[in-house]
Scaffold this active site. Sequence first.
Site, mmCIF file in Angstrom:
data_model
loop_
_atom_site.group_PDB
_atom_site.id
_atom_site.type_symbol
_atom_site.label_atom_id
_atom_site.label_comp_id
_atom_site.label_asym_id
_atom_site.label_seq_id
_atom_site.Cartn_x
_atom_site.Cartn_y
_atom_site.Cartn_z
ATOM 1 N N ASN A 9 1.316 3.547 1.176
ATOM 2 C CA ASN A 9 0.243 2.733 1.749
ATOM 3 C C ASN A 9 0.892 1.450 1.509
ATOM 4 O O ASN A 9 0.473 0.945 0.553
ATOM 5 C CB ASN A 9 -1.148 2.887 1.565
ATOM 6 C CG ASN A 9 -1.920 2.019 2.112
ATOM 7 O OD1 ASN A 9 -1.598 1.165 2.993
ATOM 8 N ND2 ASN A 9 -3.079 1.918 1.603
ATOM 9 N N TRP A 10 1.417 0.855 2.486
ATOM 10 C CA TRP A 10 2.091 -0.645 2.284
ATOM 11 C C TRP A 10 1.037 -1.650 2.368
ATOM 12 O O TRP A 10 1.383 -2.802 2.052
ATOM 13 C CB TRP A 10 3.399 -0.807 3.017
ATOM 14 C CG TRP A 10 4.562 0.201 2.885
ATOM 15 C CD1 TRP A 10 4.558 1.435 2.419
ATOM 16 C CD2 TRP A 10 5.548 0.170 3.772
ATOM 17 N NE1 TRP A 10 5.785 1.949 2.432
ATOM 18 C CE2 TRP A 10 6.605 1.029 3.407
ATOM 19 C CE3 TRP A 10 6.339 -0.801 4.369
ATOM 20 C CZ2 TRP A 10 7.784 1.378 3.852
ATOM 21 C CZ3 TRP A 10 7.507 -0.522 5.322
ATOM 22 C CH2 TRP A 10 8.138 0.484 4.836
ATOM 23 N N LYS A 11 -0.058 -1.354 2.815
ATOM 24 C CA LYS A 11 -1.211 -2.179 3.002
ATOM 25 C C LYS A 11 -0.624 -3.702 3.617
ATOM 26 O O LYS A 11 0.487 -3.228 4.645
ATOM 27 C CB LYS A 11 -1.617 -2.592 1.584
ATOM 28 C CG LYS A 11 -2.324 -1.336 0.865
ATOM 29 C CD LYS A 11 -2.997 -1.860 -0.480
ATOM 30 C CE LYS A 11 -3.560 -0.522 -0.954
ATOM 31 N NZ LYS A 11 -4.368 -0.662 -2.080
ATOM 32 N N HIS A 96 -9.890 3.578 4.479
ATOM 33 C CA HIS A 96 -9.512 3.244 3.125
ATOM 34 C C HIS A 96 -10.837 2.431 2.371
ATOM 35 O O HIS A 96 -11.302 1.629 3.204
ATOM 36 C CB HIS A 96 -8.320 2.411 3.240
ATOM 37 C CG HIS A 96 -7.548 2.066 1.859
ATOM 38 N ND1 HIS A 96 -7.954 1.134 1.230
ATOM 39 C CD2 HIS A 96 -6.897 2.728 1.155
ATOM 40 C CE1 HIS A 96 -7.246 0.990 0.137
ATOM 41 N NE2 HIS A 96 -6.488 1.813 -0.047
ATOM 42 N N GLU A 98 -10.754 -0.333 0.969
ATOM 43 C CA GLU A 98 -10.564 -2.005 1.697
ATOM 44 C C GLU A 98 -11.158 -2.117 3.049
ATOM 45 O O GLU A 98 -11.669 -2.927 3.187
ATOM 46 C CB GLU A 98 -9.029 -2.276 1.577
ATOM 47 C CG GLU A 98 -8.690 -2.504 0.099
ATOM 48 C CD GLU A 98 -7.077 -2.110 -0.296
ATOM 49 O OE1 GLU A 98 -6.318 -2.105 0.631
ATOM 50 O OE2 GLU A 98 -6.949 -1.697 -1.329
ATOM 51 N N GLU A 168 -9.756 8.567 -3.797
ATOM 52 C CA GLU A 168 -9.207 7.362 -4.098
ATOM 53 C C GLU A 168 -10.445 6.339 -4.786
ATOM 54 O O GLU A 168 -11.398 5.770 -4.162
ATOM 55 C CB GLU A 168 -8.800 6.191 -3.186
ATOM 56 C CG GLU A 168 -7.651 6.930 -2.451
ATOM 57 C CD GLU A 168 -6.595 5.719 -1.798
ATOM 58 O OE1 GLU A 168 -5.516 5.773 -2.179
ATOM 59 O OE2 GLU A 168 -7.210 4.941 -1.077
ATOM 60 N N GLY A 174 -5.161 -0.463 -7.371
ATOM 61 C CA GLY A 174 -4.647 -1.810 -7.662
ATOM 62 C C GLY A 174 -4.828 -2.348 -9.124
ATOM 63 O O GLY A 174 -4.598 -3.479 -9.247
ATOM 64 N N SER A 214 -3.707 3.388 -8.649
ATOM 65 C CA SER A 214 -2.787 3.232 -9.693
ATOM 66 C C SER A 214 -1.907 4.534 -10.165
ATOM 67 O O SER A 214 -1.611 4.762 -11.364
ATOM 68 C CB SER A 214 -3.536 2.548 -10.898
ATOM 69 O OG SER A 214 -4.086 1.476 -10.650
ATOM 70 N N GLY A 235 -0.213 3.131 -3.433
ATOM 71 C CA GLY A 235 -0.355 1.697 -2.868
ATOM 72 C C GLY A 235 1.015 0.936 -3.581
ATOM 73 O O GLY A 235 2.108 1.261 -2.996
ATOM 74 N N GLY A 236 0.511 -0.095 -4.574
ATOM 75 C CA GLY A 236 1.617 -0.807 -5.083
ATOM 76 C C GLY A 236 3.061 -0.176 -5.409
ATOM 77 O O GLY A 236 4.114 -0.928 -4.938
HETATM 78 P P1 PGA Z 1 -2.599 1.565 -5.616
HETATM 79 O O1 PGA Z 1 -3.266 1.660 -4.302
HETATM 80 O O2 PGA Z 1 -1.768 2.570 -5.914
HETATM 81 O O3 PGA Z 1 -1.930 0.150 -5.474
HETATM 82 O O4 PGA Z 1 -3.761 1.321 -6.766
HETATM 83 C C1 PGA Z 1 -3.581 2.846 -3.623
HETATM 84 C C2 PGA Z 1 -4.387 2.744 -2.387
HETATM 85 O O5 PGA Z 1 -5.043 1.888 -2.220
HETATM 86 O O6 PGA Z 1 -4.095 3.649 -1.571
#
Ligand code: PGA
Length: 251
Positions: A9-11, A96, A98, A168, A174, A214, A235-236
């Site tokens: 997930n590149w956000k 998600h 967010e 998640e 993050g 993470s 994510g990251g």
């Molecule tokens: P993260 O994000 O790996 O940066 O913690 C995961 C996600 O939000 O899908």
Amino acid sequence: MRKQIVAGNWKMNTNINEGVELAKMIIEKVSSANKDVELILIPPFTHISDVAKQTKGTTLKVGAQNCAEWAKGAYTGEVSASMISSIGATHVIIGHSERREFFKEDNHLLFRKINEVLNNGLIPIYCCGEKLEQRESNQYFEVVEQQIAESLFELNKVQMQQVVIAYEPVWAIGTGRNATAEQAQEMHEFIRKTIASKFGKEIADGISILYGGSCKPSNAAEIFAKPDVDGGLIGGASLVADDFIAIAQSF
Ligand code: PGA
């Protein structure tokens, strides 16, 4: 056997050149990754078409991070599931944390989005997970059960079989603080039981449940080794080609 999946997930990161470059780097390295693992790149909407052109002819899939709850019409700024499907994507992240937090998306809205995604032949990656205060007050099973029930229980069995779930925990996203492998397993097992209680054990056993929060090369192997963890939503670490591939090799 259910699928093992690693989705990136590149956000809201990368411009188009950076995004295409990242996709190219991942494609170059993908031959060294385990062929049995399904890899999905999930860039911003603006990059999907170009990234899908890069992945054509490879085993990589492409997804979107969100979609509209409506099929079409006067909804300025929205992107429909059929538009997403028409540019080569196969998956859509729904719910998600967010989106739940910043855009106030609730479980019932997410049910409508999942329907829209499925009606267009796409696969929803439905995200669930508790916030830190809910973990600390021991409400986490209750919260996740409600997220699963309100967004998935109205689906029929055929629809449910298409769904991928991502657990998640919000406190792990993050933050650098991942759930332990035991915490992930405990919740994934609970989610599978919850699905089984409504749709039966056979369907529940076939559903891929990904861990997200993470997740990185240093912790992926331990988490993925758990029996109810079928991969990760990253994510990251998905923004670094070497890390993403290393995670894909962690089964
Ligand atoms: P993260 O994000 O790996 O940066 O913690 C995961 C996600 O939000 O899908």
